[in-house]
Scaffold this motif. Structure first.
Motif, PDB file in Angstrom:
ATOM      1  N   GLY B  38      59.298  24.754  22.630  1.00  0.00           N
ATOM      2  CA  GLY B  38      60.089  25.865  23.380  1.00  0.00           C
ATOM      3  C   GLY B  38      59.563  26.507  24.419  1.00  0.00           C
ATOM      4  N   TYR B  39      58.838  25.880  25.076  1.00  0.00           N
ATOM      5  CA  TYR B  39      58.210  26.362  26.380  1.00  0.00           C
ATOM      6  C   TYR B  39      59.066  26.100  27.235  1.00  0.00           C
ATOM      7  CZ  TYR B  39      53.829  27.508  23.952  1.00  0.00           C
ATOM      8  OH  TYR B  39      52.805  28.018  23.167  1.00  0.00           O
ATOM      9  N   TYR B  40      59.164  26.707  28.443  1.00  0.00           N
ATOM     10  CA  TYR B  40      59.904  26.359  29.687  1.00  0.00           C
ATOM     11  C   TYR B  40      58.847  25.585  30.815  1.00  0.00           C
ATOM     12  CZ  TYR B  40      64.167  28.785  27.838  1.00  0.00           C
ATOM     13  OH  TYR B  40      65.032  28.984  27.416  1.00  0.00           O
ATOM     14  N   LEU B  41      59.165  24.427  31.058  1.00  0.00           N
ATOM     15  CA  LEU B  41      58.235  23.675  31.992  1.00  0.00           C
ATOM     16  C   LEU B  41      59.090  23.101  33.380  1.00  0.00           C
ATOM     17  CD1 LEU B  41      57.068  23.378  29.080  1.00  0.00           C
ATOM     18  CD2 LEU B  41      56.396  21.040  29.764  1.00  0.00           C
ATOM     19  N   ALA B  63      55.935  27.939  31.338  1.00  0.00           N
ATOM     20  CA  ALA B  63      56.276  29.288  31.601  1.00  0.00           C
ATOM     21  C   ALA B  63      57.101  29.825  30.275  1.00  0.00           C
ATOM     22  CB  ALA B  63      56.884  29.463  32.596  1.00  0.00           C
ATOM     23  N   SER B  64      57.276  31.280  30.232  1.00  0.00           N
ATOM     24  CA  SER B  64      58.053  31.783  29.349  1.00  0.00           C
ATOM     25  C   SER B  64      59.649  31.786  29.588  1.00  0.00           C
ATOM     26  CB  SER B  64      57.648  33.351  29.037  1.00  0.00           C
ATOM     27  OG  SER B  64      56.393  33.293  28.730  1.00  0.00           O
ATOM     28  N   GLN B  65      59.921  31.625  30.694  1.00  0.00           N
ATOM     29  CA  GLN B  65      61.150  31.710  31.394  1.00  0.00           C
ATOM     30  C   GLN B  65      61.614  30.213  31.966  1.00  0.00           C
ATOM     31  OE1 GLN B  65      60.618  34.042  34.332  1.00  0.00           O
ATOM     32  NE2 GLN B  65      59.120  35.013  33.218  1.00  0.00           N
ATOM     33  N   PRO B  66      62.753  29.794  32.256  1.00  0.00           N
ATOM     34  CA  PRO B  66      63.062  28.739  32.974  1.00  0.00           C
ATOM     35  C   PRO B  66      62.185  28.908  34.566  1.00  0.00           C
ATOM     36  CG  PRO B  66      64.975  29.498  32.189  1.00  0.00           C
ATOM     37  CD  PRO B  66      64.029  30.415  31.913  1.00  0.00           C
ATOM     38  N   VAL B  67      61.587  27.897  35.006  1.00  0.00           N
ATOM     39  CA  VAL B  67      61.069  27.683  36.245  1.00  0.00           C
ATOM     40  C   VAL B  67      61.235  26.421  37.038  1.00  0.00           C
ATOM     41  CG1 VAL B  67      58.928  29.105  36.094  1.00  0.00           C
ATOM     42  CG2 VAL B  67      58.920  26.853  35.001  1.00  0.00           C
ATOM     43  N   HIS B  68      61.527  26.572  38.271  1.00  0.00           N
ATOM     44  CA  HIS B  68      61.862  25.602  39.111  1.00  0.00           C
ATOM     45  C   HIS B  68      61.045  25.004  40.123  1.00  0.00           C
ATOM     46  CE1 HIS B  68      65.548  27.771  37.936  1.00  0.00           C
ATOM     47  NE2 HIS B  68      65.054  28.740  38.715  1.00  0.00           N
ATOM     48  N   TYR B  69      59.873  25.284  39.917  1.00  0.00           N
ATOM     49  CA  TYR B  69      58.679  24.988  40.891  1.00  0.00           C
ATOM     50  C   TYR B  69      57.207  24.978  40.003  1.00  0.00           C
ATOM     51  CZ  TYR B  69      55.189  25.694  44.369  1.00  0.00           C
ATOM     52  OH  TYR B  69      54.161  25.735  45.297  1.00  0.00           O
ATOM     53  N   HIS B  70      56.241  23.985  40.502  1.00  0.00           N
ATOM     54  CA  HIS B  70      55.163  23.840  39.819  1.00  0.00           C
ATOM     55  C   HIS B  70      54.354  24.738  40.064  1.00  0.00           C
ATOM     56  CE1 HIS B  70      55.548  21.111  43.286  1.00  0.00           C
ATOM     57  NE2 HIS B  70      54.447  21.308  43.483  1.00  0.00           N
ATOM     58  N   GLY B  71      54.394  25.381  41.008  1.00  0.00           N
ATOM     59  CA  GLY B  71      53.301  26.407  41.214  1.00  0.00           C
ATOM     60  C   GLY B  71      52.118  26.082  42.122  1.00  0.00           C
ATOM     61  N   ASP B  72      51.787  27.240  43.047  1.00  0.00           N
ATOM     62  CA  ASP B  72      50.810  26.918  44.069  1.00  0.00           C
ATOM     63  C   ASP B  72      49.486  26.483  43.399  1.00  0.00           C
ATOM     64  OD1 ASP B  72      52.929  27.657  45.695  1.00  0.00           O
ATOM     65  OD2 ASP B  72      51.599  29.449  46.603  1.00  0.00           O
ATOM     66  N   ASP B  73      48.873  27.079  42.259  1.00  0.00           N
ATOM     67  CA  ASP B  73      47.525  26.920  41.890  1.00  0.00           C
ATOM     68  C   ASP B  73      47.739  26.331  40.645  1.00  0.00           C
ATOM     69  OD1 ASP B  73      48.353  29.055  40.387  1.00  0.00           O
ATOM     70  OD2 ASP B  73      47.369  30.356  41.267  1.00  0.00           O
ATOM     71  N   LEU B  74      46.355  26.195  39.886  1.00  0.00           N
ATOM     72  CA  LEU B  74      46.261  25.342  38.972  1.00  0.00           C
ATOM     73  C   LEU B  74      45.199  26.019  37.965  1.00  0.00           C
ATOM     74  CD1 LEU B  74      46.790  22.358  38.028  1.00  0.00           C
ATOM     75  CD2 LEU B  74      44.777  21.735  39.246  1.00  0.00           C
ATOM     76  N   ASP B  75      45.474  25.807  36.680  1.00  0.00           N
ATOM     77  CA  ASP B  75      44.513  26.380  35.539  1.00  0.00           C
ATOM     78  C   ASP B  75      43.701  25.170  34.924  1.00  0.00           C
ATOM     79  OD1 ASP B  75      45.179  29.203  35.350  1.00  0.00           O
ATOM     80  OD2 ASP B  75      47.228  27.891  35.018  1.00  0.00           O
ATOM     81  N   ILE B  76      44.263  24.204  34.711  1.00  0.00           N
ATOM     82  CA  ILE B  76      43.579  22.975  33.816  1.00  0.00           C
ATOM     83  C   ILE B  76      43.837  21.599  34.851  1.00  0.00           C
ATOM     84  CG2 ILE B  76      43.568  21.612  32.101  1.00  0.00           C
ATOM     85  CD1 ILE B  76      44.237  24.099  30.306  1.00  0.00           C
ATOM     86  N   LEU B  77      42.803  21.391  35.247  1.00  0.00           N
ATOM     87  CA  LEU B  77      42.599  19.750  36.095  1.00  0.00           C
ATOM     88  C   LEU B  77      42.063  18.865  35.123  1.00  0.00           C
ATOM     89  CD1 LEU B  77      43.642  18.001  38.179  1.00  0.00           C
ATOM     90  CD2 LEU B  77      41.324  18.655  39.246  1.00  0.00           C
ATOM     91  N   THR B 200      59.330  31.449  24.225  1.00  0.00           N
ATOM     92  CA  THR B 200      60.687  32.266  24.003  1.00  0.00           C
ATOM     93  C   THR B 200      61.820  31.197  23.434  1.00  0.00           C
ATOM     94  OG1 THR B 200      61.143  31.706  26.415  1.00  0.00           O
ATOM     95  CG2 THR B 200      60.005  33.774  25.518  1.00  0.00           C
ATOM     96  N   GLY B 201      61.757  30.067  23.802  1.00  0.00           N
ATOM     97  CA  GLY B 201      62.758  28.896  23.651  1.00  0.00           C
ATOM     98  C   GLY B 201      62.725  28.612  22.096  1.00  0.00           C
TER      99      GLY B 201
END
Ligand SMILES: Cc1ncc(C[n+]2csc(CCOP(=O)(O)OP(=O)(O)O)c2C)c(N)n1
Ligand code: SF4
Lengths: 287, 590
Positions: B38-41, B63-77, B200-201
């Motif tokens: 139920g996450y938004y990916l 993310a918690s809501q719909p996203v259309h882009y993978h983001g500039d930075d990174l939390d886990i590699l 949220t989903g």
């Protein structure tokens, strides 16, 4: 029932008087009428060149497409409505020059259509250049010293690569040509008719008389067996490819029955609505 | 755990390694699982134009809501090799996690970029090997990732059971075991984790789909039953999608000998009365140019999907770009009416392809749908698709009854008398509807002509067709207050990053608005003109080197002095930072 008249249009054909293409048109009209085809259930797709004009002079639905591109257009038509009689027609420049790639693939697929190539060994509409079927040494505006190339051998190519009906006809013999067209249209699968159709304006070598002198007519050979592939190739080899009649024929699966998504009814007649459970199944495939 | 990370609205995870090593499947397993929860990916695939040995990675933003882009930075590699660390370390931020496979990469070289990264070596390959098969290293990696974000390994079970259903209980159990082993190893050796955003989903509700899938399914729903195409990255997946779904509905797919044939087959199919399309990318589109003109002059409907990639020629075959805009709008010899649609997201691709088919049949002209690799091959979570919203409208086909009224042989397929320039067409098989579709100039019944008068009339008729088409009816996106200083304009998939840049600029106190063009031709001149008029400065975000959209705006609405290009053409999607920096005058790469 449709008659010969139904395959005629009011517009007069604009070919030079004596052009072999007149015979091809007349033979196709006669063959279609003889087979009892309704003109609205038939599509004639043509290319560019003097030959390409044939679709405008013929009373069925038509598509006068692009130079060398008859076969993919005709394929698109045939695969979406296999209830239609689909005929593609073009010239030797059209089909064996610019369009030879499509030719190889349409026959390999065994698309259920008839392909008529009006072979005059020259480019007519662009006023007389060497064509892929011009013989070695052929002199034209683009080969003033004589062509240095071997001619394409369309009929042999078709036989080797999987056409299921291969014939040659000659504009000097409308009776035989009509009969061959009837057989070709009736044949289930890809039928090639290479029609020797002299260009009286630009080709002073391969004239009616030249063809008459050189043609080897299989109709006069009592025990000729058109299902024998090697015999077919041999007879072509022995007679410089100038052979008329049904040269080769075989039965093999047609593409629209073997392709992915094949349906008994033609695609054009299918219902387009998706049921709720089908939509749910599609959604599930994405979860 | 580092302070502050709890407040993350999203979490970005990336797996990378050598191509051909199962990086994609590791990413997919992780992403599909979270999507089902139920996450938004949004999942972005980076790969190179070779099969083995190149570098590939798969990035997921959760993310918690719909996203259309993978983001500039990174939390886990999650790195399977040194190259992954070298090429992606710069995206990691303070407090992030680097997991690497220490089986072969005994001592990873960790660049020092002055940030605090938690480094977690795990012998992923060895663990998989001990379990009986090194192929399971993607499961071990998924297990470790799961521990790093505080999930229980059991979340993967359903996905595993689905994937290995046919292979039997033993394989399923072995894979579950591999996940558990990866999970345990992480738990036992490292004590930091990052928290996922709020979920949220509803479970098992969200769809997970690429733009290419959106195109395929949208086309099917819009009544398309024939796809003729030739393989080319990044468009081939449209063929795969059609193969998976069309045949159940009598839909047919043919792998043509080349793009020339593919486009002409689609023309033949449309002529025969079946909604037909072809899908390709740049070089293929170039080969279709001759046929495009044929569809235009013969007034045969045609839908072409161009999933753009880096050009010219074979340029950057596995990278994204929006540099075919000029070709889509101007390509082919001579002049024809045409429509070019550029949906902005995967779900919009699903909905918008219906317009392509409806417009192609209504105006009897080619409609090009321009997407790109970024949208075409990235996957995103979508709360739902409303198939009922897709309408099939084929009203420019003449009825059998009307044809009966016409004298035999007199059907004017190219009737000049219609006000709109649109003359209803007949379909082969319809009695009395005989005509010749013609690439040559022709008169009303479809007979070749060359006289100047008819030529002009026929040309005018064709060009008149689109005068009644208002592109803004179909789509234009605008977000912003009535008053603003800065206007951001883009087309197609750059919607995603422009939208986030817009939010960020607003938070910074800028008076900004965002306009995304979805039909680029005919150009929605009026709306774009009105909004540009209000702005003091306009930034046109163009994913190409020459500012093709900016040039188009200049040609269609003017305002040259207000327009500035924000350009990118290195093959990668825009980042939000690049757009924000571009607007703030810091230069795109500041
Ligand atoms: C792409 C393209 N290249 C070239 C031409 C010019 N062209 C028109 S007809 C023709 C040759 C026709 O010769 P053939 O097919 O043998 O037919 P014929 O006129 O002899 O009947 C050529 C080259 C064209 N129409 N399109
Ligand atoms: S130029 Fe040749 S092929 Fe063309 S119409 Fe005249 S005779 Fe026939």
């Amino acid at each position: 029932m449709a008659t010969l008249k139904d395959f005629r249009v009011s517009e007069k054909a604009t070919w030079c008087p004596g052009c072999g293409h007149f015979t091809v048109l007349a033979a196709l009209q006669a063959a279609s009428a003889n087979l009892g085809i309704e003109p609205y259930n038939m599509v004639l797709v043509s290319g560019i060149g003097c030959s390409g004009k044939i679709s405008q002079h013929f009373g069925s639905y038509g598509f006068h497409s692009l130079h060398g591109r008859t076969l993919p257009v005709a394929t698109g038509v045939q695969l979406n409505n296999h209830d239609l009689v689909v005929v593609a027609a073009g010239g030797d420049g059209d089909g064996y020059g610019i369009g030879i790639g499509h030719f190889m693939h349409a026959l390999r697929r065994n698309i259920d259509m008839t392909y008529i190539v009006m072979d005059n060994h020259i480019y007519g509409l662009t006023t007389g250049q060497t064509s892929p079927t011009s013989h070695r040494g052929f002199k034209s505006k683009t080969s003033p010293a004589g062509s240095a190339e071997e001619p394409v051998r369309p009929v042999q190519t078709a036989i080797i690569n999987g056409a299921s009906f291969v014939a040659q006809a000659f504009s000097g013999d409308v009776k035989q040509m009509t009969r061959i067209m009837e057989e070709a249209i009736r044949h289930k699968g890809f039928s090639l008719i290479n029609a020797f159709s002299p260009c009286v304006t630009f080709n002073k070598v391969n004239t009616y008389d030249w063809f008459k002198e050189n043609i080897y007519n299989l109709d006069e050979i009592i025990d000729y067996d058109p299902t024998d592939k090697f015999a077919a190739l041999r007879v072509l080899e022995d007679h410089g490819s100038v052979v008329t009649g049904v040269i080769y024929q075989e039965e093999r699966p047609v593409y629209h029955e073997a392709m992915i998504g094949a349906t008994k009814d033609p695609t054009v007649k299918l219902d387009l609505t998706l049921q709720a459970e089908e939509i749910e199944a599609i959604k599930n495939s994405l979860r | 755990m580092k302070k502050g990370v709890n407040n993350l609205k999203d979490l970005k995870w990336k797996v990378g390694g050598a191509q051909g090593e199962g990086i994609d499947s590791t990413g997919e397993i992780f992403a599909i699982t979270l999507n089902r929860m139920g996450y938004y990916l949004f999942a972005y695939r980076h790969f190179m134009s070779l099969i083995k040995g190149g570098h590939t990675n798969y990035k997921v933003r959760i993310a918690s809501q719909p996203v259309h882009y993978h983001g500039d930075d990174l939390d886990i590699l999650l790195a399977f090799d040194q190259r992954t660390i070298d090429e992606n370390f710069h995206e990691l931020k303070d407090g992030s996690i680097l997991i690497y496979d220490s089986s072969k990469l005994k001592e990873a070289k960790i660049p020092d970029q002055g940030k605090k990264v938690n480094v977690c070596p795990i012998p992923i390959y060895d663990i998989a090997q001990q379990l009986g098969n090194s192929i399971m290293k993607n499961m071990v990696a998924a297990g470790a990732s799961c521990a790093a974000v505080g999930l229980e390994p059991s979340v993967f079970h359903e996905v595993i059971e689905g994937i290995f259903q046919k292979k039997g209980e033993n394989i399923i159990n072995a894979n579950k075991e591999a996940i558990k082993k990866g999970y345990d190893y992480y738990k036992e050796n490292f004590n930091f984790k990052l928290e996922l955003p709020e979920k949220t989903g509803k479970p098992n509700k969200n769809l997970f789909m690429t733009g290419n899938e959106g195109i395929g399914l949208g086309a099917l729903t819009a009544g398309c039953r024939f796809l003729a195409a030739y393989p080319i990255t990044p468009a081939t997946e449209i063929m795969y999608n059609a193969l998976a779904h069309f045949p159940r509905f009598g839909g047919k797919i043919i792998q043509a000998e080349d793009e020339i044939a593919a486009c002409l087959m689609a023309i033949g199919g449309n002529y025969a009365g079946v909604r037909s399309m072809t899908s390709t990318s740049g070089p293929g589109l170039s080969l279709m140019m001759e046929a495009l003109g044929l569809a235009g002059i013969s007034e045969t409907p045609l839908v072409i999907v161009d999933v753009q990639r880096g050009g010219p020629a074979t340029g950057l075959p596995t990278k994204t770009e929006q540099s075919d805009l000029n070709e889509m709008i101007y390509g082919s010899h001579g002049e024809i009416p045409r429509i070019v649609i550029t949906p902005t997201t995967a779900e919009e691709a699903f909905y918008y392809i219906q317009h392509a088919f409806n417009l192609a049949e209504k105006y009897q002209c080619p409609v090009i749908v321009g997407t790109d690799m970024f949208m075409g091959m990235s996957k995103k979570s979508i709360s739902d698709l409303d198939f009922g919203k897709i309408k099939i409208n084929r009203d420019e086909i003449i009825s059998d009854e009307e044809l009966q009224k016409i004298e035999k042989g007199m059907f004017k397929r190219y009737n000049l008398e219609t006000k709109t320039g649109i003359s209803p067409r007949s379909i082969p098989g319809q009695k009395n509807g005989r005509y010749v579709a013609l690439g040559n100039e022709h008169e009303e019944t479809g007979y070749e002509i060359e006289d100047p008068e008819t030529r002009v009339k026929m040309m005018d008729k064709r060009m008149r067709k689109l005068k009644h088409f208002d592109p803004s009816e179909i789509g234009i996106y605008f977000s912003g207050e009535d008053q603003f200083d800065i206007l951001l304009i883009g087309f197609g998939s750059t919607f995603a990053q422009i939208d986030e840049a817009y939010q960020e600029l607003k938070e910074k106190g800028e008076k900004v608005a965002h306009l995304q063009v979805k039909v680029v031709y005919p150009f929605p001149r009026k709306i774009v003109g009105e909004q540009i008029q209000k702005a003091a400065k306009v930034f046109v975000v163009d994913h190409n080197a020459t500012g093709q959209l900016r040039q188009l705006i200049q040609k269609e609405v003017g305002y040259h002095e207000k327009l500035t290009s924000i350009l990118k053409y290195d093959g990668n999607p825009f980042s939000v930072r690049e757009i924000v920096n571009g607007v703030l005058g810091k230069g795109v790469n500041a």
